[in-house]
Write a protein that holds these residues in place. Structure first.
Motif, PDB file in Angstrom:
ATOM      1  N   CYS A 174       0.972  -1.111   0.020  1.00 23.69           N
ATOM      2  CA  CYS A 174      -0.173   0.064   0.014  1.00 23.69           C
ATOM      3  C   CYS A 174       0.845   1.212   0.156  1.00 23.69           C
ATOM      4  O   CYS A 174       1.630   1.499   0.889  1.00 23.69           O
ATOM      5  CB  CYS A 174      -0.918  -0.077   1.072  1.00 23.69           C
TER       6      CYS A 174
ATOM      7  N   SER B  47      -0.593   4.510  -0.197  1.00 23.02           N
ATOM      8  CA  SER B  47      -1.436   5.574   0.119  1.00 23.02           C
ATOM      9  C   SER B  47      -0.920   6.260   1.365  1.00 23.02           C
ATOM     10  O   SER B  47       0.080   5.895   1.833  1.00 23.02           O
ATOM     11  CB  SER B  47      -2.724   5.093   0.408  1.00 23.02           C
TER      12      SER B  47
ATOM     13  N   SER C 282      -1.177   7.039   4.805  1.00 25.95           N
ATOM     14  CA  SER C 282      -0.909   6.370   6.143  1.00 25.95           C
ATOM     15  C   SER C 282       0.273   5.549   6.070  1.00 25.95           C
ATOM     16  O   SER C 282       1.089   5.700   6.975  1.00 25.95           O
ATOM     17  CB  SER C 282      -2.244   5.863   6.836  1.00 25.95           C
ATOM     18  N   CYS C 283       0.106   4.652   5.021  1.00 27.90           N
ATOM     19  CA  CYS C 283       1.349   3.720   4.746  1.00 27.90           C
ATOM     20  C   CYS C 283       2.670   4.180   4.437  1.00 27.90           C
ATOM     21  O   CYS C 283       3.658   4.046   5.006  1.00 27.90           O
ATOM     22  CB  CYS C 283       1.061   2.866   3.830  1.00 27.90           C
TER      23      CYS C 283
ATOM     24  N   CYS D 208      -4.960   2.456  -0.831  1.00 26.19           N
ATOM     25  CA  CYS D 208      -5.673   2.175   0.536  1.00 26.19           C
ATOM     26  C   CYS D 208      -6.125   0.811   0.748  1.00 26.19           C
ATOM     27  O   CYS D 208      -7.112   0.483  -0.028  1.00 26.19           O
ATOM     28  CB  CYS D 208      -6.109   3.226   1.153  1.00 26.19           C
ATOM     29  N   LEU D 209      -5.555   0.058   1.415  1.00 29.82           N
ATOM     30  CA  LEU D 209      -6.545  -1.261   1.801  1.00 29.82           C
ATOM     31  C   LEU D 209      -7.101  -1.434   3.276  1.00 29.82           C
ATOM     32  O   LEU D 209      -7.824  -2.304   3.565  1.00 29.82           O
ATOM     33  CB  LEU D 209      -5.293  -2.572   2.083  1.00 29.82           C
TER      34      LEU D 209
ATOM     35  N   ALA E 118      -6.914  -0.422   6.066  1.00 29.10           N
ATOM     36  CA  ALA E 118      -6.422  -0.809   7.535  1.00 29.10           C
ATOM     37  C   ALA E 118      -5.346   0.081   7.873  1.00 29.10           C
ATOM     38  O   ALA E 118      -4.270  -0.029   8.510  1.00 29.10           O
ATOM     39  CB  ALA E 118      -5.809  -2.101   7.448  1.00 29.10           C
ATOM     40  N   CYS E 119      -5.714   1.552   7.759  1.00 29.40           N
ATOM     41  CA  CYS E 119      -4.718   2.713   7.840  1.00 29.40           C
ATOM     42  C   CYS E 119      -4.071   2.494   9.356  1.00 29.40           C
ATOM     43  O   CYS E 119      -3.027   3.040   9.761  1.00 29.40           O
ATOM     44  CB  CYS E 119      -5.239   3.812   7.673  1.00 29.40           C
TER      45      CYS E 119
HETATM   46 FE1  FES Z   1      -2.444   1.975   3.499  1.00 26.96          FE
HETATM   47 FE2  FES Z   1      -4.877   2.821   4.293  1.00 26.96          FE
HETATM   48  S1  FES Z   1      -3.072   4.074   3.508  1.00 26.96           S
HETATM   49  S2  FES Z   1      -4.137   0.856   4.645  1.00 26.96           S
END
Ligand code: FES
Length: 155
Positions: free
Chosen positions: A81, A83, A85-86, A122-123, A125-126
């Protein structure tokens, strides 16, 4: 013919759940991908025929979904991921570690055909970022040490 009779029957069965067979496009692509690993142009045409869609229509569905592969992939796809947060919590460190460990860049497959490395959005699970999927398994709070434990001596 690439699709086998069981796959054609399974696709028809899925399509039967919807007023218009094209609504079963994702399920049909998944059925075919499970058996063949990825969706070649020829396979796409056969699936489109079963669903009564044009290959172009089905291709637009196939290319929209990250988990449908339009090119050959390894036995296990690593989706990391990327996105926000990751990314903020170390996704890029993990990506670099994987590239070094496996000797592949994004979109590439290891020489033994075992792993392909791909980004994914995004999966969901942020709160457990960074997150990545290896095959069907999702891994949470991943760091390079955890990756080594998951992948063992690979690479
Ligand atoms: Fe990676 Fe939401 S940003 S799971």
């Amino acid at each position: 013919m690439i699709l086998n009779p069981d796959e054609i029957q399974a696709i028809r069965q899925e399509a039967g759940h919807f007023p218009h067979p094209s609504a079963a496009a994702i399920e049909a692509l998944n059925i075919a991908q499970q058996g063949h690993g990825w969706i070649s142009d020829e396979l796409l045409k056969e699936i489109a025929d079963v669903l009564g869609m044009s290959p172009a229509e089905l291709d637009s569905v196939a290319t929209f979904y990250n988990l449908i592969y339009r090119r050959p992939v390894g036995k296990r796809v690593i989706h990391y991921c990327n996105s926000v947060s990751c990314w903020m919590l170390g996704a890029e460190d993990n990506r670099r570690h994987l590239s070094e460990k496996l000797g592949i860049g994004l979109g590439e497959t290891t020489g033994d055909g075992e792993y392909t490395l791909l980004p994914i959005v995004c999966l969901g699970a942020c709160d457990k970022a960074p997150v990545l999927m290896i095959g069907d398994e999702t891994h949470f709070n991943v760091d390079p040490a955890k990756l080594d434990a998951i992948l063992g001596d690979t690479g």
